[in-house]
Design an enzyme around this catalytic site. Sequence first.
Site, short mmCIF file in Angstrom:
data_model
loop_
_atom_site.label_atom_id
_atom_site.label_comp_id
_atom_site.label_asym_id
_atom_site.label_seq_id
_atom_site.Cartn_x
_atom_site.Cartn_y
_atom_site.Cartn_z
N TYR A 95 12.19 -4.43 2.49
CA TYR A 95 11.04 -3.63 2.93
C TYR A 95 11.19 -3.28 4.41
O TYR A 95 10.89 -2.16 4.83
CB TYR A 95 9.74 -4.39 2.69
CG TYR A 95 9.46 -4.70 1.25
CD1 TYR A 95 8.82 -3.78 0.42
CD2 TYR A 95 9.85 -5.92 0.69
CE1 TYR A 95 8.57 -4.07 -0.91
CE2 TYR A 95 9.61 -6.21 -0.64
CZ TYR A 95 8.97 -5.28 -1.44
OH TYR A 95 8.73 -5.56 -2.75
N CYS A 96 11.67 -4.25 5.19
CA CYS A 96 11.87 -4.01 6.62
C CYS A 96 12.95 -2.96 6.86
O CYS A 96 12.81 -2.11 7.74
CB CYS A 96 12.25 -5.31 7.32
SG CYS A 96 10.97 -6.59 7.26
N ASN A 97 14.02 -3.03 6.08
CA ASN A 97 15.09 -2.06 6.27
C ASN A 97 14.63 -0.65 5.95
O ASN A 97 14.99 0.31 6.65
CB ASN A 97 16.30 -2.45 5.41
CG ASN A 97 17.00 -3.69 5.93
OD1 ASN A 97 17.12 -3.87 7.13
ND2 ASN A 97 17.43 -4.54 5.04
N LEU A 100 12.65 0.49 8.94
CA LEU A 100 13.51 0.86 10.06
C LEU A 100 14.12 2.25 9.85
O LEU A 100 14.21 3.05 10.79
CB LEU A 100 14.62 -0.18 10.24
CG LEU A 100 14.19 -1.56 10.72
CD1 LEU A 100 15.39 -2.51 10.74
CD2 LEU A 100 13.55 -1.49 12.10
#
Length: 230
Positions: A95-97, A100
Amino acid sequence: MSLPHKSLQDKLDAFKADFQAGKPPYNVPRSAIETMHRATAELIASGAAGLALKAGDKAPAFTLDDPDGKAVSSAALLAEGPLVVSFYRGVWCPYCNMELQSLQAALPTFLSFGANLVAISPQTAPNSRKSVRQNALDFPILSDPGNDVAAAFGLRFALPDYLVELYKGLKNDLPAFNGDANWTLPMPARFVIGQDGTILYAEVNPDYTRRPEPEDMLPALRSASRTAAA
């Protein structure tokens, strides 16, 4: 001004549906999914997100290292213009990637307002380099050992013991990723900070599968840009 990407949340929701359905390459057991749901529900119920810094608060000053060991200070960045700060969990979090990548797509728009962008996670420099490489980023990834800066923003929380055990079973070794024996993470968060250090926009979500859209910050950036030009 519109940003050149599809809805970030739509992408996150599509990934979440595949992940929870146990589709390859994840193949995560249903019991593990339920454990993750439990931890998220408990973090939401704790009210921790309500204690984080909000619009109108003063942002803590920070100096953190980029993946090459260069010190990056918020004061120096704010001397150039407003600052967008994104706190994320680490390169291991899909989810973070995706977030980003969405921020990278929005970077030209942020720059058009004279704003800088940094992302902060507790991970070590090699993992930050991996974040930059995998997501083709043109903005700094900063390492926050022990989540100390995250704590200053009111974002740090300790994982419950049952989630630690699950992560260990899934070979998701946060102490190795972060170079820190404590199993803590930041709640994902996004801030726009004005040049005087005032937080103009804040979005904190204890549900890591929910992230704000980059364009949600544009009103704050427009305001900061007008203030700087005045």
